[in-house]
Design a protein around this motif. Structure first.
Motif, PDB file in Angstrom:
ATOM      1  N   THR A   1       0.986 -12.482  -6.623  1.00  0.00           N
ATOM      2  CA  THR A   1       1.467 -12.156  -7.966  1.00  0.00           C
ATOM      3  C   THR A   1       1.781 -10.677  -8.103  1.00  0.00           C
ATOM      4  OG1 THR A   1       0.150 -13.960  -8.914  1.00  0.00           O
ATOM      5  CG2 THR A   1       0.883 -12.232 -10.428  1.00  0.00           C
ATOM      6  N   PHE A   2       0.860  -9.825  -7.666  1.00  0.00           N
ATOM      7  CA  PHE A   2       1.059  -8.381  -7.806  1.00  0.00           C
ATOM      8  C   PHE A   2       2.157  -7.865  -6.879  1.00  0.00           C
ATOM      9  CE2 PHE A   2      -3.586  -8.208  -9.256  1.00  0.00           C
ATOM     10  CZ  PHE A   2      -3.222  -8.220 -10.595  1.00  0.00           C
ATOM     11  N   THR A   3       2.289  -8.461  -5.707  1.00  0.00           N
ATOM     12  CA  THR A   3       3.364  -8.046  -4.798  1.00  0.00           C
ATOM     13  C   THR A   3       4.716  -8.402  -5.391  1.00  0.00           C
ATOM     14  OG1 THR A   3       1.915  -8.375  -2.883  1.00  0.00           O
ATOM     15  CG2 THR A   3       4.268  -8.207  -2.442  1.00  0.00           C
ATOM     16  N   ALA A   4       4.790  -9.561  -6.046  1.00  0.00           N
ATOM     17  CA  ALA A   4       6.049  -9.973  -6.672  1.00  0.00           C
ATOM     18  C   ALA A   4       6.435  -9.049  -7.821  1.00  0.00           C
ATOM     19  CB  ALA A   4       5.930 -11.411  -7.177  1.00  0.00           C
ATOM     20  N   THR A   5       5.422  -8.512  -8.536  1.00  0.00           N
ATOM     21  CA  THR A   5       5.726  -7.665  -9.694  1.00  0.00           C
ATOM     22  C   THR A   5       5.845  -6.180  -9.340  1.00  0.00           C
ATOM     23  OG1 THR A   5       3.351  -7.573 -10.188  1.00  0.00           O
ATOM     24  CG2 THR A   5       4.651  -9.244 -11.331  1.00  0.00           C
ATOM     25  N   LEU A   6       5.050  -5.704  -8.369  1.00  0.00           N
ATOM     26  CA  LEU A   6       5.035  -4.276  -8.040  1.00  0.00           C
ATOM     27  C   LEU A   6       5.770  -3.943  -6.750  1.00  0.00           C
ATOM     28  CD1 LEU A   6       1.294  -3.406  -8.862  1.00  0.00           C
ATOM     29  CD2 LEU A   6       3.311  -2.968 -10.285  1.00  0.00           C
ATOM     30  N   GLY A   7       6.016  -4.933  -5.910  1.00  0.00           N
ATOM     31  CA  GLY A   7       6.678  -4.678  -4.640  1.00  0.00           C
ATOM     32  C   GLY A   7       5.808  -3.835  -3.720  1.00  0.00           C
ATOM     33  N   ALA A   8       6.437  -2.897  -2.995  1.00  0.00           N
ATOM     34  CA  ALA A   8       5.722  -2.085  -2.014  1.00  0.00           C
ATOM     35  C   ALA A   8       4.670  -1.183  -2.661  1.00  0.00           C
ATOM     36  CB  ALA A   8       6.714  -1.235  -1.220  1.00  0.00           C
TER      37      ALA A   8
ATOM     38  N   ASN B   1       9.297 -10.192   8.216  1.00  0.00           N
ATOM     39  CA  ASN B   1       9.926  -8.900   8.497  1.00  0.00           C
ATOM     40  C   ASN B   1       9.859  -7.936   7.306  1.00  0.00           C
ATOM     41  OD1 ASN B   1      11.307  -7.015  10.058  1.00  0.00           O
ATOM     42  ND2 ASN B   1      13.316  -7.691   9.317  1.00  0.00           N
ATOM     43  N   PRO B   2       8.655  -7.521   6.918  1.00  0.00           N
ATOM     44  CA  PRO B   2       8.510  -6.630   5.756  1.00  0.00           C
ATOM     45  C   PRO B   2       8.900  -5.199   6.081  1.00  0.00           C
ATOM     46  CG  PRO B   2       6.394  -6.963   6.803  1.00  0.00           C
ATOM     47  CD  PRO B   2       7.368  -7.858   7.533  1.00  0.00           C
ATOM     48  N   PRO B   3       9.208  -4.400   5.067  1.00  0.00           N
ATOM     49  CA  PRO B   3       9.510  -2.972   5.283  1.00  0.00           C
ATOM     50  C   PRO B   3       8.204  -2.189   5.464  1.00  0.00           C
ATOM     51  CG  PRO B   3       9.696  -3.510   2.951  1.00  0.00           C
ATOM     52  CD  PRO B   3       9.400  -4.799   3.668  1.00  0.00           C
ATOM     53  N   VAL B   4       7.691  -2.177   6.679  1.00  0.00           N
ATOM     54  CA  VAL B   4       6.371  -1.594   6.945  1.00  0.00           C
ATOM     55  C   VAL B   4       6.344  -0.105   6.608  1.00  0.00           C
ATOM     56  CG1 VAL B   4       4.653  -1.128   8.733  1.00  0.00           C
ATOM     57  CG2 VAL B   4       5.889  -3.295   8.738  1.00  0.00           C
ATOM     58  N   GLY B   5       7.393   0.618   6.967  1.00  0.00           N
ATOM     59  CA  GLY B   5       7.440   2.056   6.693  1.00  0.00           C
ATOM     60  C   GLY B   5       7.339   2.351   5.212  1.00  0.00           C
ATOM     61  N   GLU B   6       8.071   1.613   4.408  1.00  0.00           N
ATOM     62  CA  GLU B   6       8.021   1.803   2.958  1.00  0.00           C
ATOM     63  C   GLU B   6       6.644   1.463   2.407  1.00  0.00           C
ATOM     64  OE1 GLU B   6       9.451   2.629  -0.945  1.00  0.00           O
ATOM     65  OE2 GLU B   6      10.022   3.222   1.087  1.00  0.00           O
ATOM     66  N   ALA B   7       6.037   0.403   2.936  1.00  0.00           N
ATOM     67  CA  ALA B   7       4.696   0.012   2.493  1.00  0.00           C
ATOM     68  C   ALA B   7       3.680   1.107   2.823  1.00  0.00           C
ATOM     69  CB  ALA B   7       4.286  -1.307   3.142  1.00  0.00           C
ATOM     70  N   LEU B   8       3.803   1.706   4.014  1.00  0.00           N
ATOM     71  CA  LEU B   8       2.886   2.773   4.400  1.00  0.00           C
ATOM     72  C   LEU B   8       3.081   4.002   3.519  1.00  0.00           C
ATOM     73  CD1 LEU B   8       3.023   2.504   8.301  1.00  0.00           C
ATOM     74  CD2 LEU B   8       1.160   1.785   6.790  1.00  0.00           C
ATOM     75  N   ARG B   9       4.345   4.319   3.203  1.00  0.00           N
ATOM     76  CA  ARG B   9       4.609   5.471   2.322  1.00  0.00           C
ATOM     77  C   ARG B   9       3.986   5.263   0.957  1.00  0.00           C
ATOM     78  NH1 ARG B   9       7.672   7.066  -1.780  1.00  0.00           N
ATOM     79  NH2 ARG B   9       8.778   5.075  -1.974  1.00  0.00           N
ATOM     80  N   GLN B  10       4.167   4.054   0.421  1.00  0.00           N
ATOM     81  CA  GLN B  10       3.665   3.795  -0.926  1.00  0.00           C
ATOM     82  C   GLN B  10       2.160   3.538  -0.941  1.00  0.00           C
ATOM     83  OE1 GLN B  10       5.854   2.395  -4.048  1.00  0.00           O
ATOM     84  NE2 GLN B  10       7.679   1.786  -2.913  1.00  0.00           N
ATOM     85  N   SER B  11       1.552   3.432   0.224  1.00  0.00           N
ATOM     86  CA  SER B  11       0.097   3.380   0.288  1.00  0.00           C
ATOM     87  C   SER B  11      -0.507   4.696  -0.185  1.00  0.00           C
ATOM     88  CB  SER B  11      -0.370   3.116   1.733  1.00  0.00           C
ATOM     89  OG  SER B  11       0.073   1.866   2.186  1.00  0.00           O
ATOM     90  N   VAL B  12       0.260   5.770  -0.013  1.00  0.00           N
ATOM     91  CA  VAL B  12      -0.203   7.114  -0.381  1.00  0.00           C
ATOM     92  C   VAL B  12       0.522   7.632  -1.610  1.00  0.00           C
ATOM     93  CG1 VAL B  12      -0.514   9.480   0.432  1.00  0.00           C
ATOM     94  CG2 VAL B  12      -0.683   7.576   2.046  1.00  0.00           C
ATOM     95  N   LEU B  13       1.833   7.389  -1.673  1.00  0.00           N
ATOM     96  CA  LEU B  13       2.661   7.887  -2.781  1.00  0.00           C
ATOM     97  C   LEU B  13       3.367   6.711  -3.461  1.00  0.00           C
ATOM     98  CD1 LEU B  13       4.261  10.938  -0.922  1.00  0.00           C
ATOM     99  CD2 LEU B  13       2.436  11.036  -2.653  1.00  0.00           C
ATOM    100  N   PRO B  14       2.671   5.978  -4.307  1.00  0.00           N
ATOM    101  CA  PRO B  14       3.277   4.800  -4.938  1.00  0.00           C
ATOM    102  C   PRO B  14       4.301   5.175  -6.004  1.00  0.00           C
ATOM    103  CG  PRO B  14       1.105   5.181  -5.859  1.00  0.00           C
ATOM    104  CD  PRO B  14       1.276   6.174  -4.739  1.00  0.00           C
TER     105      PRO B  14
END
Length: 411
Positions: A41-48, A172-185
């Protein structure tokens, strides 16, 4: 007849096996059907941007579990007994909260197991839930219940991780974007962090691994280094599962698939798996969802009953029989009222938000002011400082959950 003597290598293997059992009980208890649904649910609403909430929950989990495991090892007591020794009567309060929350959570876990069987085999959810509950009961009725419990949790935990990794690779998720937003959402939603923390480290989950470790005889200051290593491993296993599940669903969402989040019948996680794997996706989802649910049924029952020993001491067989009764009661209530009503889930969520700060505050008090309960050990000040910060955060979350409790009682 000569008495058998355990060799050093056999003793080391037994210790390692005991810690593995505790690690996977903690990890599988923290990854239940509610967490899977919330992640979708949260991934669908917030994305990365949801990556930040996942990482925040893992960091909070690290502080809570590290302190709970280490203090439990040093006291050599279950959480309820530690609480009573520190503040007379507080262990009884903690037990009542954990058991009430455990019964209600288990209703949701049994419902989740039923939904998993529905996705796999098309069974009516109540039938699937009942079958799953009886399977869980069978674990504790088995002649070697402890061994079966340990092996089942490890097997199902590894299966969940492996299958979710496969789905994450395919989506095939955008891993780089996910890692970036792990720190800078791009979006910071504190409510999602509160919800995820409550669902992954609140209530009985906080104590599941520590109590299993205690039951395996792995307490004492001489085990402290191994306890620390095991708790870190457990947090890592849980964290990997959380993040991989998030990536699996993120890959589907970023591919352009819109998950339907409307209505009580919405199943965003199932939709994501179906989108990634086609016809077999829903069955794979069903298997993962069922494994998450059945391990949570077992974990909630086992841990809740471990608290009940504060009222009456029980041997292993007595605890197994009490655990069977606990699962049977949860099943009976679930079958009587169906899938848990929304009001009950809100009530349980409120309890979940209260149990964590109450229990964790007592443990922090023991670490700061009661070295007599720790065998004279002077507890790590860095962990205590981090624990104090997280404790304040959990109290804030607890206060946020009081409103729903009063709303439920007023109905």
């Amino acid at each position: 007849m000569a008495e058998s003597v355990q060799t050093p290598s056999a003793a080391k293997a037994a210790t390692r096996g005991g810690f593995m059992a505790a690690i996977f009980l903690m990890a599988t208890s923290a990854i239940g059907p509610g967490f899977i649904t919330q992640t979708a649910t949260f991934t669908a609403t917030l994305g990365a941007a949801f990556a930040f909430a996942i990482v925040a929950s893992i960091l909070i989990d690290f502080v809570v579990q590290m302190n709970i495991w280490r203090i439990t090892a040093l006291t050599g007591k279950r959480a309820s007994d530690t609480a009573n020794a520190a503040i007379p009567g507080s262990g009884y309060l903690l037990t009542v909260l954990v058991v009430i929350g455990g019964v209600a959570f288990n209703m949701g876990n049994i419902a989740g197991a039923g939904l998993g069987m529905n996705a796999m085999f098309g069974l009516e959810p109540k039938v699937g839930g009942a079958i799953s509950a009886f399977l869980a009961i069978g674990v504790f009725l088995a002649k070697r219940a402890g061994v079966l419990l340990d092996r089942l949790m490890i097997l199902l935990g590894l299966m969940m991780i492996a299958m979710t990794v496969v789905v994450a690779i395919i989506s095939n998720p955008p891993v780089g974007e996910a890692l970036r937003q792990s720190v800078l959402p791009d979006v910071l939603d504190f409510a999602t962090i509160t919800t995820i923390v409550g669902g992954t480290v609140g209530g009985y989950i906080t104590y599941a691994g520590a109590h299993r470790m205690l039951d395996k005889g792995l307490a004492g200051e001489h085990n402290l280094v191994a306890v620390t290593r095991a708790s870190l491993t457990g947090i890592a296993v849980t964290g990997v599962m959380r993040f991989v599940l998030f990536l699996a669903i993120l890959g589907v969402v970023t591919s352009g698939v819109t998950l339907d989040l409307s209505g009580h019948a919405a199943n965003p996680a199932g939709q994501a798996f179906a989108a990634a794997l086609g016809e077999w996706g829903m069955r794979v989802f069903g298997l993962i969802f069922w494994a998450a649910a059945i391990t949570s049924v077992i974990g909630a029952a086992y841990t809740s009953v471990s608290f009940l020993t504060v009222f009456r001491d029980m041997d292993e067989r007595g605890r197994n029989m009490a655990t069977v009764a606990f699962i049977a009661v949860s099943l009976a209530i679930y079958l009587a009222i169906g899938t848990a009503p929304a009001a009950l889930l809100v009530f349980v969520g409120g309890f979940n938000g209260l149990i964590l700060p109450i229990g964790f505050t007592i443990f922090m008090y023991v670490g700061y002011a009661r070295p007599d309960l720790l065998g004279g050990h002077h507890y790590n000040r860095i962990l205590l400082a981090l624990g104090a910060l997280v404790c304040l955060l959990t109290w804030y979350m607890g206060f946020k959950s009081i409103g729903p409790i009063f709303a439920f009682l007023a109905v």
